[in-house]
Design a protein around this motif. Structure first.
Motif, PDB file in Angstrom:
ATOM      1  N   ARG A  16       0.875  -1.171   0.000  1.00 25.97           N
ATOM      2  CA  ARG A  16       0.000   0.000   0.000  1.00 25.97           C
ATOM      3  C   ARG A  16       0.912   1.221   0.000  1.00 25.97           C
ATOM      4  N   CYS A  18       1.709   5.553  -1.137  1.00 28.87           N
ATOM      5  CA  CYS A  18       1.110   6.876  -1.311  1.00 28.87           C
ATOM      6  C   CYS A  18       0.984   7.241  -2.782  1.00 28.87           C
ATOM      7  N   SER A  20      -0.662   6.354  -6.085  1.00 26.42           N
ATOM      8  CA  SER A  20      -1.790   5.541  -6.539  1.00 26.42           C
ATOM      9  C   SER A  20      -1.690   5.133  -8.002  1.00 26.42           C
ATOM     10  N   ARG A  21      -0.815   5.767  -8.774  1.00 21.46           N
ATOM     11  CA  ARG A  21      -0.678   5.417 -10.183  1.00 21.46           C
ATOM     12  C   ARG A  21       0.745   5.693 -10.648  1.00 21.46           C
ATOM     13  N   THR A  25       4.766   8.910  -9.859  1.00 27.19           N
ATOM     14  CA  THR A  25       5.642   8.130  -8.988  1.00 27.19           C
ATOM     15  C   THR A  25       7.096   8.428  -9.336  1.00 27.19           C
ATOM     16  N   ASP A 137       1.147   1.899  -5.674  1.00 24.18           N
ATOM     17  CA  ASP A 137       0.202   1.223  -4.790  1.00 24.18           C
ATOM     18  C   ASP A 137      -0.339  -0.049  -5.448  1.00 24.18           C
ATOM     19  N   HIS A 190      -9.394  12.502   2.826  1.00 21.62           N
ATOM     20  CA  HIS A 190      -8.661  11.246   2.710  1.00 21.62           C
ATOM     21  C   HIS A 190      -8.429  10.625   4.091  1.00 21.62           C
TER      22      HIS A 190
END
Length: 226
Positions: A16, A18, A20-21, A25, A137, A190
């Motif tokens: 998991r 921070c 998300s895609r 990144t 993630d 969030h």
């Protein structure tokens, strides 16, 4: 013939993160120290597997590039020649130039395995908290190995000039007040939804992450020249 053998590599857990895609990144580990990720071992693997890892400052993380768009082709032997044809790929630091894939960190590889070094932030039972990881993630984690300075640091190591270019420093910018306000609202929403599952304890930690990510020019060569 071992070249045709499918080895039983089952992930030890799902990360998991921070991030998300893929877009956004970091391309290398430890460039964004505020990045946080959490790995909980799969059912059947006890916390004993992580015992002692907290005595190290960093660890190696091996994982699958699960969001590659060409994964299905890797399962089709008749199209193996197509995979080999992709050995030469555009490299961001070469401004669109080409380089053999084994001379790069490209995620598009004949065997889509990633290797990153990350800070060991905490070991909590069956859960490992990592810092500075450049991993998306949901990535399946294959293995965790401790970083051992006396043998993992190669002081005489060298790299071509294009690798060293643009590594240090970052972009200078000032966050607009309206952006900070919107960021705070997004974080509050969030954090409320995730509760204790959130990777960040407060807004300032989250803001630090965003600032560190933005300080790196994460755009592709195509995006930068538009």
């Amino acid at each position: 013939d071992l070249l045709g053998v499918a080895f039983p590599l089952r992930p030890v857990g799902i990360l998991r993160s921070c991030f998300s895609r893929r877009n956004g990144t970091p391309r290398q580990p430890l460039l964004v120290p505020a990045a946080r990720a959490r790995l909980t071992l799969r059912p059947g693997l006890s916390g004993d597997f992580l015992e002692g890892l907290g005595q190290y400052s960093h660890c190696w993380v091996l994982y699958i590039f699960h969001e590659n768009t060409d994964l299905q082709r890797l399962w089709q032997p008749e199209r193996d020649s197509g995979v080999r044809a992709k050995i030469r790929r555009a490299v961001p630091r070469l401004d669109g130039g080409k380089m053999g894939v084994f001379a790069t960190r490209s995620p598009h590889r004949p065997c889509p395995i990633g290797l990153s070094v990350a800070q060991v932030v905490a070991v909590e039972g069956r859960t490992l908290v990592l810092g500075g990881a450049d991993i998306v993630d949901g990535s399946p984690i294959l293995d965790i190995k401790p970083f051992v300075p006396f043998c993992d640091n190669v002081h005489a190591a060298t790299a071509p000039p294009w690798v060293a270019a643009k590594v240090r420093g970052g972009c200078s910018f000032v966050l607009a007040a309206c952006f900070i306000a919107a960021l705070r609202r997004a974080f509050t929403k969030h954090a409320t939804q995730l509760g204790q599952r959130s990777l960040y304890c407060g807004f300032e930690q989250y803001r630090e992450l965003v600032e560190q990510v933005l300080s790196r020019d994460i755009r592709s060569h195509t995006q930068r020249i538009k």
